[in-house]
Design an enzyme around this catalytic site. Structure first.
Site, PDB file in Angstrom:
ATOM      1  CD  GLU A  82     -15.716 -10.861 -60.797  1.00  0.00           C
ATOM      2  OE1 GLU A  82     -16.201  -9.971 -60.097  1.00  0.00           O
ATOM      3  OE2 GLU A  82     -15.558 -10.730 -62.022  1.00  0.00           O
ATOM      4  NE  ARG A  83     -14.115  -6.780 -56.618  1.00  0.00           N
ATOM      5  CZ  ARG A  83     -15.036  -5.973 -57.114  1.00  0.00           C
ATOM      6  NH1 ARG A  83     -14.781  -4.703 -57.213  1.00  0.00           N
ATOM      7  NH2 ARG A  83     -16.192  -6.426 -57.509  1.00  0.00           N
TER       8      ARG A  83
ATOM      9  CE  LYS B 145     -21.637  -9.225 -62.674  1.00  0.00           C
ATOM     10  NZ  LYS B 145     -21.512  -7.772 -62.532  1.00  0.00           N
TER      11      LYS B 145
HETATM   12  N1  LIG Z   1     -29.987  -7.156 -52.830  1.00  0.00           N
HETATM   13  C1  LIG Z   1     -29.280  -6.096 -52.462  1.00  0.00           C
HETATM   14  N2  LIG Z   1     -29.674  -5.357 -51.408  1.00  0.00           N
HETATM   15  C2  LIG Z   1     -28.966  -4.274 -51.032  1.00  0.00           C
HETATM   16  N3  LIG Z   1     -27.849  -3.863 -51.646  1.00  0.00           N
HETATM   17  C3  LIG Z   1     -27.397  -4.544 -52.695  1.00  0.00           C
HETATM   18  C4  LIG Z   1     -28.093  -5.706 -53.164  1.00  0.00           C
HETATM   19  N4  LIG Z   1     -27.436  -6.188 -54.235  1.00  0.00           N
HETATM   20  C5  LIG Z   1     -26.368  -5.388 -54.424  1.00  0.00           C
HETATM   21  N5  LIG Z   1     -26.336  -4.400 -53.518  1.00  0.00           N
HETATM   22  C6  LIG Z   1     -25.314  -3.322 -53.448  1.00  0.00           C
HETATM   23  O1  LIG Z   1     -24.550  -3.301 -54.634  1.00  0.00           O
HETATM   24  C7  LIG Z   1     -23.167  -3.513 -54.341  1.00  0.00           C
HETATM   25  C8  LIG Z   1     -22.475  -4.286 -55.436  1.00  0.00           C
HETATM   26  O2  LIG Z   1     -22.954  -5.597 -55.498  1.00  0.00           O
HETATM   27  P1  LIG Z   1     -22.104  -6.804 -56.122  1.00  0.00           P
HETATM   28  O3  LIG Z   1     -22.942  -8.008 -56.026  1.00  0.00           O
HETATM   29  O4  LIG Z   1     -20.754  -6.862 -55.509  1.00  0.00           O
HETATM   30  O5  LIG Z   1     -21.971  -6.333 -57.626  1.00  0.00           O
HETATM   31  P2  LIG Z   1     -21.354  -7.111 -58.883  1.00  0.00           P
HETATM   32  O6  LIG Z   1     -20.962  -8.484 -58.440  1.00  0.00           O
HETATM   33  O7  LIG Z   1     -22.459  -7.105 -59.887  1.00  0.00           O
HETATM   34  O8  LIG Z   1     -20.198  -6.290 -59.344  1.00  0.00           O
HETATM   35  C9  LIG Z   1     -23.180  -4.216 -53.002  1.00  0.00           C
HETATM   36  O9  LIG Z   1     -22.004  -4.021 -52.290  1.00  0.00           O
HETATM   37  C10 LIG Z   1     -24.382  -3.600 -52.317  1.00  0.00           C
HETATM   38  O10 LIG Z   1     -24.035  -2.371 -51.721  1.00  0.00           O
HETATM   39 MG   LIG Z   2     -19.151  -9.399 -58.421  1.00  0.00          MG
END
Ligand SMILES: Nc1ncnc2c1ncn2[C@@H]1O[C@H](COP(=O)(O)OP(=O)(O)O)[C@@H](O)[C@H]1O
Ligand SMILES: [Mg+2]
Length: 512
Positions: A180-181, A154
């Site tokens: 969030e963090r 997200k």
């Molecule tokens: N478009 C993308 N391409 C490559 N890796 C991705 C992508 N989207 C997410 N990821 C992987 O997923 C992990 C978690 O994504 P994040 O956006 O922080 O999750 P959320 O906000 O949903 O908890 C990222 O650190 C990355 O490793």
């Molecule tokens: Mg997040």
């Protein structure tokens, strides 16, 4: 000055006795030596007592201490001076830069624009992300939600949108971090600074280290800034919220502290009112639009959770991120069959786009149904027509992935922005079987379809029906081999002329 005394302190909830004038609801009270404790009045208990929620930690606050009524509500800074700055819920800068100048202060509690001032145009908001523009087109001035459990992408998707907006979008981006963090805020600030996007951005944070009152109000502060740019400067605003679920959660904590009875699953009885109070202010007027994209954390991946359901009802587009696709490496992990947009109608996107989107959905849905048969009987048992559907669907799935600018460091792939036209053309050509003889991997993580040619040359279909191996095992995330399609259709030849032994292929896959 209107002074009162603390009557009781229970965590973040503070009761204050005023012998003179009782401060109205939403008044801000200050306590402590340096007035560092801030309390917002949420209820008038009786003729002499108000109950408020602290927006700061309440350590050191004790009964009998003096409380000063500030005589007004919580305020947020607005004006040109807030651009490129980072704020907390009180409007203090937290980026360690010089003090802000050229600003005014406005109450964070404002009414949504009246119906007559709202715009009724329906315009598409292009993001440059293929799967979104083709299947879930966003509305300019609309609200879109990114639904998903933890770690499905997200935040990455939100950040990518900020990045893509700056090029072809004259407006302002406001990023609001709720619950969030904290490190994410710091990282975002640094990334935006490096990308040179900061001059068109404002960031407001009330992260998870802050008390519930602060997380509950930070969204209002961000909206107040967005409304200033829309109403006073007539500009388009992109409001990004990460994560609106944390706003609901903060409301739940406050409600519990205030002694209200919980409702379903422990949520506050006033969740609907609180959420609509915030969401209704995000509106499109004749002078400018606030387009909002909100991440929605879905607790335990349960989409029937009341918080998710309530949020759904406010949105014009809901983008559902699926853990399964993320685990297969199909990023952005958007599930096209669960996501929907009210803009996806022929009257708005046009006949061709609509028909294509329907055909893509149909193909993906058919593939979904065929997966069980393939798992049990193998691909060979399918009719030739069904096999073609499988090929098309898998190629579409690959083509709808896209390398992001924000993930360049860890994928090693350059980010790509794809126009709607290119994305539609690509999908159309795949559906017309133009890429039938291409390996699936040549469509994975590319921009426009023209890049598919450069990646692997089609070979005459004589290769044995073995799991295809990827060309060039670069450091790129591989889609995990889908067990349901072990036997690759004959129409997908191996890119290398020499067939590799099975073992090597497996080791290969491991290394990448
Ligand atoms: N478009 C993308 N391409 C490559 N890796 C991705 C992508 N989207 C997410 N990821 C992987 O997923 C992990 C978690 O994504 P994040 O956006 O922080 O999750 P959320 O906000 O949903 O908890 C990222 O650190 C990355 O490793
Ligand atoms: Mg997040």
């Amino acid at each position: 000055m209107n002074l009162g005394t603390v009557a009781s302190v229970r965590g973040s909830v503070v009761d204050v006795r005023f012998d003179g004038h009782l401060p109205p609801i939403y008044s801000v009270l200050h306590a402590g030596a340096e007035k560092h404790i801030v309390i917002e009045v949420l209820a008038q208990r009786d003729a002499r007592h108000v109950r408020g929620i602290a927006l700061t930690p309440t350590q050191g606050l004790a009964r009998g201490m003096v409380v000063a009524d500030s005589g007004g509500p919580l305020q947020a800074p607005v004006g040109k001076g807030i651009l490129s700055r980072m704020f907390d819920v009180f409007g203090n800068t937290i980026d360690r830069e010089a003090a802000v100048s050229d600003i005014q202060w406005r109450s964070v509690h404002r009414a949504p624009p009246p119906l007559v001032r709202r715009s009724t145009k329906s315009e598409i908001f292009e993001t440059g992300i293929k799967v979104i523009d083709v299947l879930v087109p966003l509305e300019r001035g609309g609200k879109a939600g990114l639904f998903g459990g933890a770690g499905v992408g997200k935040t990455v998707l939100l950040t990518e949108m900020i990045h893509n907006m700056i090029g072809h979008h004259e407006g302002i981006s406001i990023f609001c971090g709720i619950g969030e963090r904290c490190r994410e805020g710091e990282e975002l600030y640094r990334d935006m600074k490096e990308a040179g996007v900061l001059p068109h951005m404002v960031m407001v944070f009330g992260q998870m280290n802050e008390p519930p009152g602060s997380r509950f109000r930070v969204g209002h502060a961000a909206l107040t800034m967005a409304e200033y740019f829309r109403d006073d400067e007539h500009r388009d605003v992109l409001l990004l919220v990460d994560n609106i679920f944390r706003f609901i959660q903060a409301g739940m904590e406050i409600s519990g502290l205030m002694g209200q009875m919980p409702s379903r699953l422990g949520y506050q009885p006033t969740m609907g009112t609180e959420l609509s109070g915030l969401e209704e202010r995000i509106a499109n007027t004749d002078t400018g639009a606030i387009t909002s994209i909100q991440a929605v954390y879905v607790p335990a991946d349960d989409f029937t959770d009341p918080a998710a359901v309530h949020t759904f009802s406010h949105l014009s587009a809901s983008i559902v991120l699926s853990r399964k696709r993320a685990s297969e490496g199909l990023f952005p992990a958007i599930d096209p069959l669960q996501s929907s947009s009210k803009m996806a109608t022929p009257g708005i996107v046009g006949e061709r786009h609509y028909a294509l989107a329907q055909e893509i959905r149909r193909t993906l849905a058919q593939y979904g149904q065929l997966k069980d048969i393939i798992a049990m009987l193998g691909l060979e048992q399918l009719s030739p027509e069904d096999r073609n559907v499988v090929v098309r669907a898998r190629q579409l799935e690959r083509f709808l992935t896209q390398p992001f600018f924000t993930t360049e460091q860890f994928t090693g792939l350059k980010g790509k922005l794809v126009s709607l036209k290119d994305a539609l053309d690509g999908c159309e050509r795949i559906l017309r079987d133009e890429f039938k003889d291409y390996p699936e991997s040549s469509l994975y993580m590319i921009g426009p379809i023209s890049e598919a040619k450069g990646k692997a040359k089609p070979v005459a279909p004589v290769a044995p029906a073995k799991p295809e191996s990827k060309p060039a095992a670069k450091a790129e995330p591989k889609p995990a081999a889908d067990t349901s399609v072990k036997a690759t259709p004959e129409s997908q030849p191996k890119p290398e002329p020499k067939p590799k032994p099975e073992v090597e292929h497996a080791a290969d896959a491991h290394a990448s």
